[in-house]
Write a protein that holds these residues in place. Sequence first.
Motif, PDB file in Angstrom:
ATOM      1  N   ALA A  20      40.446  36.374  46.832  1.00 22.02           N
ATOM      2  CA  ALA A  20      40.788  37.262  45.723  1.00 22.02           C
ATOM      3  C   ALA A  20      40.121  38.618  45.904  1.00 22.02           C
ATOM      4  O   ALA A  20      38.966  38.700  46.322  1.00 22.02           O
ATOM      5  CB  ALA A  20      40.370  36.635  44.402  1.00 22.02           C
ATOM      6  N   ARG A  47      45.559  37.829  44.877  1.00 22.02           N
ATOM      7  CA  ARG A  47      45.128  37.237  43.603  1.00 22.02           C
ATOM      8  C   ARG A  47      44.328  35.969  43.868  1.00 22.02           C
ATOM      9  O   ARG A  47      43.310  35.723  43.255  1.00 22.02           O
ATOM     10  CB  ARG A  47      46.337  36.890  42.736  1.00 22.02           C
ATOM     11  CG  ARG A  47      47.054  38.104  42.202  1.00 22.02           C
ATOM     12  CD  ARG A  47      48.207  37.719  41.333  1.00 22.02           C
ATOM     13  NE  ARG A  47      47.700  37.067  40.130  1.00 22.02           N
ATOM     14  CZ  ARG A  47      48.477  36.507  39.221  1.00 22.02           C
ATOM     15  NH1 ARG A  47      49.775  36.509  39.359  1.00 22.02           N
ATOM     16  NH2 ARG A  47      47.951  35.949  38.163  1.00 22.02           N
ATOM     17  N   GLN A  48      44.834  35.136  44.775  1.00 23.70           N
ATOM     18  CA  GLN A  48      44.134  33.899  45.146  1.00 23.70           C
ATOM     19  C   GLN A  48      44.744  33.376  46.435  1.00 23.70           C
ATOM     20  O   GLN A  48      45.856  33.752  46.816  1.00 23.70           O
ATOM     21  CB  GLN A  48      44.209  32.852  44.029  1.00 23.70           C
ATOM     22  CG  GLN A  48      45.425  31.963  44.078  1.00 23.70           C
ATOM     23  CD  GLN A  48      45.474  30.917  42.984  1.00 23.70           C
ATOM     24  OE1 GLN A  48      46.342  31.014  42.162  1.00 23.70           O
ATOM     25  NE2 GLN A  48      44.610  29.939  42.978  1.00 23.70           N
ATOM     26  N   ASN A  67      48.625  34.201  47.155  1.00 25.23           N
ATOM     27  CA  ASN A  67      49.309  34.826  46.026  1.00 25.23           C
ATOM     28  C   ASN A  67      48.979  36.310  46.091  1.00 25.23           C
ATOM     29  O   ASN A  67      47.824  36.704  45.924  1.00 25.23           O
ATOM     30  CB  ASN A  67      48.832  34.202  44.717  1.00 25.23           C
ATOM     31  CG  ASN A  67      49.615  34.678  43.519  1.00 25.23           C
ATOM     32  OD1 ASN A  67      50.264  35.714  43.549  1.00 25.23           O
ATOM     33  ND2 ASN A  67      49.538  33.919  42.446  1.00 25.23           N
ATOM     34  N   VAL A  69      49.979  40.553  45.231  1.00 25.88           N
ATOM     35  CA  VAL A  69      50.549  41.504  44.278  1.00 25.88           C
ATOM     36  C   VAL A  69      51.172  42.655  45.060  1.00 25.88           C
ATOM     37  O   VAL A  69      50.531  43.226  45.956  1.00 25.88           O
ATOM     38  CB  VAL A  69      49.459  42.045  43.322  1.00 25.88           C
ATOM     39  CG1 VAL A  69      50.023  43.085  42.367  1.00 25.88           C
ATOM     40  CG2 VAL A  69      48.806  40.904  42.560  1.00 25.88           C
ATOM     41  N   LEU A 105      51.027  44.797  38.719  1.00 25.59           N
ATOM     42  CA  LEU A 105      50.357  43.551  38.324  1.00 25.59           C
ATOM     43  C   LEU A 105      51.313  42.505  37.773  1.00 25.59           C
ATOM     44  O   LEU A 105      50.925  41.359  37.559  1.00 25.59           O
ATOM     45  CB  LEU A 105      49.246  43.859  37.314  1.00 25.59           C
ATOM     46  CG  LEU A 105      48.150  44.800  37.823  1.00 25.59           C
ATOM     47  CD1 LEU A 105      47.078  44.989  36.757  1.00 25.59           C
ATOM     48  CD2 LEU A 105      47.550  44.296  39.126  1.00 25.59           C
ATOM     49  N   ASN A 108      54.209  39.483  41.660  1.00 27.99           N
ATOM     50  CA  ASN A 108      53.427  38.778  42.671  1.00 27.99           C
ATOM     51  C   ASN A 108      54.205  37.591  43.191  1.00 27.99           C
ATOM     52  O   ASN A 108      55.122  37.103  42.533  1.00 27.99           O
ATOM     53  CB  ASN A 108      52.063  38.353  42.126  1.00 27.99           C
ATOM     54  CG  ASN A 108      52.182  37.353  41.004  1.00 27.99           C
ATOM     55  OD1 ASN A 108      52.236  36.161  41.235  1.00 27.99           O
ATOM     56  ND2 ASN A 108      52.246  37.829  39.769  1.00 27.99           N
ATOM     57  N   LYS A 140      40.373  43.654  36.144  1.00 27.28           N
ATOM     58  CA  LYS A 140      40.289  42.582  35.149  1.00 27.28           C
ATOM     59  C   LYS A 140      40.591  43.110  33.742  1.00 27.28           C
ATOM     60  O   LYS A 140      41.271  42.455  32.950  1.00 27.28           O
ATOM     61  CB  LYS A 140      38.917  41.904  35.189  1.00 27.28           C
ATOM     62  CG  LYS A 140      38.729  41.053  36.433  1.00 27.28           C
ATOM     63  CD  LYS A 140      37.316  40.488  36.510  1.00 27.28           C
ATOM     64  CE  LYS A 140      37.097  39.735  37.795  1.00 27.28           C
ATOM     65  NZ  LYS A 140      35.712  39.237  37.911  1.00 27.28           N
ATOM     66  N   ALA A 143      44.364  43.664  33.567  1.00 31.08           N
ATOM     67  CA  ALA A 143      45.060  42.381  33.512  1.00 31.08           C
ATOM     68  C   ALA A 143      44.945  41.766  32.121  1.00 31.08           C
ATOM     69  O   ALA A 143      45.912  41.181  31.614  1.00 31.08           O
ATOM     70  CB  ALA A 143      44.514  41.433  34.563  1.00 31.08           C
TER      71      ALA A 143
END
Length: 147
Positions: A20, A47-48, A67, A69, A105, A108, A140, A143
């Motif tokens: 991430a 993202r992960q 994952n 974006v 955002l 993804n 963050k 988001a």
Amino acid sequence: MPVLGPNDIFDIEATGLPVAFDMVWCKYPYRQLGKEPGPAARPCLVRQAFTRSTLIKGAHFVVGYVNVVYGTKQIDKFDPPQGFHVSDIAEKQACGLTVDTVFDLQDNMILPWSPIYFSNQHNRPIIGGRLTVAMQARLKEQAAQLK
């Protein structure tokens, strides 16, 4: 999504997986073409990442999935909080970017960690950089506003 063969996945023991907040160069698919790789590698924000046992041509392989974006240099396309902008010189340098970039955002995809999607096109490392701690905090906050 293209059918993967054993030679179409990265050996995650050798290459590792991004994590991430890493910046990767990805042939992000155009929505209208399903999950076919896009024509050129573009910056994408991780993202992960995770692994999963995947059946490929009758055998099970541990495959990495990321994952990511969508990112574009069309910075006026997405305003905050939907668009996460990277335009400061030091921030671009930390991320391995040379031009102002915005990340949507709300766009993804989960893609296999494969040279089909992730590329070191133009002699750039596939993992090009990473968001700074300050950038992570800003991301963050943005988001959270989207929820």
